[in-house]
Design a protein around this motif. Structure first.
Motif, PDB file in Angstrom:
ATOM      1  N   THR A 181       0.579  -1.042   0.393  1.00 33.45           N
ATOM      2  CA  THR A 181      -0.346   0.125  -0.151  1.00 33.45           C
ATOM      3  C   THR A 181       0.833   1.186   0.308  1.00 33.45           C
ATOM      4  N   VAL A 182       0.101   2.473  -0.611  1.00 31.81           N
ATOM      5  CA  VAL A 182       1.278   3.715  -0.713  1.00 31.81           C
ATOM      6  C   VAL A 182       1.078   4.469  -0.093  1.00 31.81           C
ATOM      7  N   GLU A 183       1.726   5.305   0.968  1.00 38.58           N
ATOM      8  CA  GLU A 183       1.937   6.228   2.659  1.00 38.58           C
ATOM      9  C   GLU A 183       0.694   7.262   1.709  1.00 38.58           C
ATOM     10  N   ASN A 184       0.210   7.288   3.012  1.00 41.25           N
ATOM     11  CA  ASN A 184      -0.993   8.141   2.900  1.00 41.25           C
ATOM     12  C   ASN A 184      -1.313   9.765   2.636  1.00 41.25           C
ATOM     13  N   ASP A 185       0.207   9.505   2.566  1.00 44.12           N
ATOM     14  CA  ASP A 185       0.266  11.355   2.154  1.00 44.12           C
ATOM     15  C   ASP A 185       0.718  11.949   0.704  1.00 44.12           C
ATOM     16  N   ILE A 186       0.423  10.940  -0.400  1.00 48.77           N
ATOM     17  CA  ILE A 186       0.934  11.250  -1.673  1.00 48.77           C
ATOM     18  C   ILE A 186      -0.488  11.863  -1.972  1.00 48.77           C
ATOM     19  N   GLU A 187      -1.111  12.572  -2.769  1.00 52.10           N
ATOM     20  CA  GLU A 187      -2.065  13.228  -3.858  1.00 52.10           C
ATOM     21  C   GLU A 187      -1.509  13.344  -5.151  1.00 52.10           C
ATOM     22  N   ASP A 188      -2.594  13.863  -6.010  1.00 51.81           N
ATOM     23  CA  ASP A 188      -2.260  14.070  -7.567  1.00 51.81           C
ATOM     24  C   ASP A 188      -1.691  13.555  -7.566  1.00 51.81           C
ATOM     25  N   HIS A 189      -1.247  12.353  -7.385  1.00 51.45           N
ATOM     26  CA  HIS A 189      -0.117  11.502  -8.453  1.00 51.45           C
ATOM     27  C   HIS A 189      -0.678  10.418  -9.679  1.00 51.45           C
ATOM     28  N   VAL A 190      -0.067  10.136 -10.445  1.00 55.00           N
ATOM     29  CA  VAL A 190      -0.306   9.218 -11.435  1.00 55.00           C
ATOM     30  C   VAL A 190      -0.373   7.448 -11.054  1.00 55.00           C
ATOM     31  N   VAL A 191      -1.075   6.892 -11.104  1.00 54.06           N
ATOM     32  CA  VAL A 191      -1.208   5.654 -10.828  1.00 54.06           C
ATOM     33  C   VAL A 191      -0.898   4.544 -12.244  1.00 54.06           C
ATOM     34  N   THR A 232      10.629  14.596 -14.513  1.00 55.21           N
ATOM     35  CA  THR A 232      10.523  15.336 -14.850  1.00 55.21           C
ATOM     36  C   THR A 232       9.996  16.730 -14.424  1.00 55.21           C
ATOM     37  N   TRP A 233       8.547  16.461 -14.192  1.00 54.65           N
ATOM     38  CA  TRP A 233       7.830  18.006 -14.357  1.00 54.65           C
ATOM     39  C   TRP A 233       7.462  17.975 -12.615  1.00 54.65           C
ATOM     40  N   GLY A 234       7.623  17.086 -11.809  1.00 50.24           N
ATOM     41  CA  GLY A 234       7.559  16.973 -10.492  1.00 50.24           C
ATOM     42  C   GLY A 234       6.438  16.382 -10.546  1.00 50.24           C
ATOM     43  N   VAL A 235       5.472  15.198 -10.919  1.00 50.17           N
ATOM     44  CA  VAL A 235       4.468  14.228 -10.604  1.00 50.17           C
ATOM     45  C   VAL A 235       4.558  13.083  -9.693  1.00 50.17           C
ATOM     46  N   ASP A 236       4.171  12.989  -8.560  1.00 51.55           N
ATOM     47  CA  ASP A 236       4.825  11.919  -7.827  1.00 51.55           C
ATOM     48  C   ASP A 236       3.730  10.610  -8.862  1.00 51.55           C
ATOM     49  N   ALA A 274      -3.547   1.503  -3.628  1.00 50.04           N
ATOM     50  CA  ALA A 274      -2.779   3.241  -4.910  1.00 50.04           C
ATOM     51  C   ALA A 274      -2.669   4.147  -4.774  1.00 50.04           C
ATOM     52  N   GLY A 275      -4.645   4.683  -3.713  1.00 53.65           N
ATOM     53  CA  GLY A 275      -4.172   6.008  -3.078  1.00 53.65           C
ATOM     54  C   GLY A 275      -5.510   6.300  -4.858  1.00 53.65           C
ATOM     55  N   LEU A 276      -6.154   5.664  -5.298  1.00 50.93           N
ATOM     56  CA  LEU A 276      -6.998   5.775  -6.570  1.00 50.93           C
ATOM     57  C   LEU A 276      -7.746   7.192  -6.525  1.00 50.93           C
ATOM     58  N   ALA A 277      -8.361   7.067  -4.791  1.00 46.17           N
ATOM     59  CA  ALA A 277      -8.822   8.309  -4.899  1.00 46.17           C
ATOM     60  C   ALA A 277      -8.461   9.526  -5.075  1.00 46.17           C
ATOM     61  N   ALA A 317      -6.233   9.761  -6.471  1.00 46.62           N
ATOM     62  CA  ALA A 317      -4.774  10.447  -8.059  1.00 46.62           C
ATOM     63  C   ALA A 317      -5.545  11.343  -8.534  1.00 46.62           C
ATOM     64  N   ARG A 318      -4.371  11.991  -9.921  1.00 45.49           N
ATOM     65  CA  ARG A 318      -4.886  12.767 -11.079  1.00 45.49           C
ATOM     66  C   ARG A 318      -5.250  12.281 -12.187  1.00 45.49           C
ATOM     67  N   ALA A 319      -4.750  10.440 -11.998  1.00 46.30           N
ATOM     68  CA  ALA A 319      -5.050   9.854 -13.059  1.00 46.30           C
ATOM     69  C   ALA A 319      -4.731   8.157 -13.349  1.00 46.30           C
ATOM     70  N   LEU A 320      -5.010   7.864 -14.023  1.00 48.68           N
ATOM     71  CA  LEU A 320      -5.012   6.130 -13.827  1.00 48.68           C
ATOM     72  C   LEU A 320      -4.774   5.591 -15.282  1.00 48.68           C
ATOM     73  N   VAL A 321      -2.819   5.264 -15.040  1.00 53.70           N
ATOM     74  CA  VAL A 321      -2.568   4.690 -17.058  1.00 53.70           C
ATOM     75  C   VAL A 321      -2.921   3.300 -16.657  1.00 53.70           C
ATOM     76  N   ALA A 322      -3.950   2.370 -17.538  1.00 54.26           N
ATOM     77  CA  ALA A 322      -4.047   1.000 -17.566  1.00 54.26           C
ATOM     78  C   ALA A 322      -3.081   0.425 -19.065  1.00 54.26           C
ATOM     79  N   ASP A 323      -1.964   0.270 -18.385  1.00 56.70           N
ATOM     80  CA  ASP A 323      -0.751  -0.387 -19.526  1.00 56.70           C
ATOM     81  C   ASP A 323      -0.282  -2.142 -18.824  1.00 56.70           C
ATOM     82  N   ALA A 324      -1.397  -2.595 -19.205  1.00 55.49           N
ATOM     83  CA  ALA A 324      -1.548  -4.166 -19.476  1.00 55.49           C
ATOM     84  C   ALA A 324      -1.704  -4.830 -20.923  1.00 55.49           C
ATOM     85  N   ALA A 325      -1.925  -6.194 -21.310  1.00 56.68           N
ATOM     86  CA  ALA A 325      -3.426  -6.484 -22.167  1.00 56.68           C
ATOM     87  C   ALA A 325      -4.401  -5.962 -22.274  1.00 56.68           C
TER      88      ALA A 325
END
Length: 544
Positions: free
Chosen positions: A105-115, A132-136, A171-174, A176-184
């Protein structure tokens, strides 16, 4: 039950079974062969003593051949069972004790990140962009070994199932700013559906390998569907069309009638073979050369002694008319584009997309593929000289290598260059690490699927990012640079200290594009800066 526990259970059950079996046989043998009957517990004691090597049986010495043989077998079996315990029980237990524990599980203080759900080569590019853009960001990796590797490499990763509600919540999706699904493809739709269940407000980006499945990703609820192979095909075709078109192409607008563009130098151009200092680009066109790619390696600022060749790509800034003059200088001055002078090698999804883009541009082409299917003109092997000749390599001006195997592409590049030394070779690379090998083999332009698709994901997530899409990212950023106030650009030595080029200065709503070392930076000015990831980071650290 994990693998270690399952193995342990099987080993214990097997050990008990073997010892009970020997106990019954020993009990019978002592009565039948040695004439010394024993109780079951006494027989069990002898078996345990033998297996544990604490003794070789309190009943020794045995007299009958049958009992001697039985005890011998029992001795060997006990030793084997002990050695089996090492790889089955002790080694895994030791590895688990010293191995890295990947968080779940990810730490609680992360927000506005990309999953990022699973880590792929294009994900690697995306992570670089986000850093580079400082986005978690946090990577959700279901494979424990892969998650451990990423964690030990310093990535923020959790070991969880991205198709589960629990995994995405961890992963703290609630937040997050975005989710990227990159599998099959099928897995990606499942991830998107799960994300909608966790938090319907989070933007979702789904990667699709087969473009005809895009509809199902849309139906699953993806906000953006990215098709890397289609994008790569269009990019390959774009390299062909820029060699025959007098239009400048895509640019990034900085101010009114002032743009930044990348312009490749083509075979037959009068610039080929000249150094940057001798090219008179500045004098004849008026543009400012910010940087250049030489064999896929970006240099900013480029050395005045650097030799320009076909395949060099210039990153320049200037007015539309200035860019147009430089565009005319980069084109071939002796050869015109004619019928049948483009050969597309490989007719998978990338090759088909390339062909469709060439159709839209009105450019004739010949397709070579190893399978006989609609759209293929010549059936053959891209690494065989005779079959390449049959596709018209000898008369071709441009060859697009859209093969899915990098080794085949490297070999085909060598063969094509040998058959027609003057041909322009545009190659696709599946893996970024193979790009330089293709340049060394003789390719003029190499586009990496992983790099292009990673950049596409980044630009989708980071709407404000402006990127020139080459093998190394060039950023165009606007920044206040407060520490520069009161100095000239020459005094601050911006280019020498950071590798960045100040393209323009925005002051009170106006854009100053005639930027030289004597330009004075005032309080409240915003600077438009161009540079690579590292150089922009240095600029921000020093001046922002």
């Amino acid at each position: 039950m994990d693998t270690w526990k399952r193995r342990t259970a099987l080993y214990v059950v097997g050990l008990i079974g073997v010892m009970l079996g020997f106990t019954l046989v020993y009990d019978y043998g002592m009565s039948a062969f040695d004439g010394r009957p024993r109780t079951f517990l006494e027989a069990l004691q002898v078996v345990v003593e033998t297996f544990t090597t604490t003794g070789y049986g309190s009943d020794a010495k045995w007299e009958s051949p049958e009992m001697l043989l039985l005890v011998t077998v029992m001795d060997i079996t006990g030793v084997v069972m002990i050695f089996l315990a090492l790889p089955v029980l002790l080694f895994p237990l030791f590895e688990e004790a010293v191995s890295t524990n990947v968080p779940t599980t990810v730490e609680n203080d992360i927000e506005d990140h990309v999953v990022i759900c699973t880590y792929t080569p294009r994900g690697e590019t995306l992570v670089g962009e986000l850093d580079t853009w400082g986005v978690d960001h946090v990577v959700v990796e279901p494979d424990r070994e892969r998650a451990t590797e990423l964690y030990e490499d310093g990535h923020r990763v959790i070991h969880a199932d991205p198709q589960s509600v629990e995994g995405l919540r961890n992963a703290g999706l609630a937040d997050a700013r975005a989710l990227v699904a990159d599998a099959a493809d099928e897995v990606n739709t499942s991830i998107v559906l799960t994300a909608r269940e966790v938090d319907d407000s989070v933007s979702t980006v789904s990667v699709v390998e087969e473009p005809d499945r895009e509809r199902y990703h849309d139906l699953a609820g993806a906000d953006h569907v990215v098709s890397p192979r289609r994008l790569l095909g269009e990019s390959l075709a774009g390299k062909v069309t820029t060699s025959v078109s007098t239009a400048v192409g895509d640019t990034i607008e900085i101010g009114q009638d002032f743009d930044i563009a990348e312009l490749p130098i083509h075979r037959g151009s009068d610039l080929v073979g000249r150094t940057l200092a001798d090219s008179e680009i500045r004098e004849e066109s008026g543009v400012n050369v910010i940087g250049a790619w030489f064999q896929g390696e970006f240099e900013s600022p480029p050395s005045p002694d650097a030799t320009l060749d076909n395949g060099t790509v210039l990153l320049v800034a200037g007015r539309e008319d200035q860019l147009q003059r430089l565009k005319d200088m980069t084109l071939s001055s002796v050869r015109q584009f004619g019928h049948g002078e483009t050969v597309v090698v490989g007719y998978g999804e990338v090759g088909r997309t390339t062909a469709r883009a060439l159709d839209r541009a009105g450019i004739d082409y010949t397709v070579l593929d190893h399978e006989d299917k609609p759209g293929v003109d010549v059936v053959g092997d891209a690494t065989e000289p005779d079959e390449l000749r049959a596709a018209g390599i000898a008369d071709a001006r441009t060859v697009v290598l859209a093969l899915s195997d990098d080794t085949d592409t490297e070999f085909a590049t060598l063969v094509v260059g040998d058959l027609n030394p003057d041909v322009e070779i545009i190659a696709r690379a599946e893996q970024t690490e193979n790009v330089q090998k293709m340049y060394r083999a003789g390719a003029d332009y190499v586009l990496s699927l992983a790099t292009i698709s990673g950049r596409m994901l980044a630009s989708t997530i980071l709407a404000d990012e402006q990127v020139i899409s080459m093998d190394e990212q060039v950023e165009i950023v606007r920044t206040a640079a407060d520490k520069l106030a009161g100095q000239t650009l020459g005094q601050a030595r911006v280019r020498a200290r950071t590798g960045c080029t100040v393209v323009a200065v925005e002051r009170n709503g106006d854009v100053i594009t005639d930027v030289g070392p004597d330009v004075h930076v005032a309080d409240g000015d915003d600077l438009v800066v161009a540079g690579t990831d590292d150089s922009v980071d240095r600029f921000r650290a020093i001046f922002d």
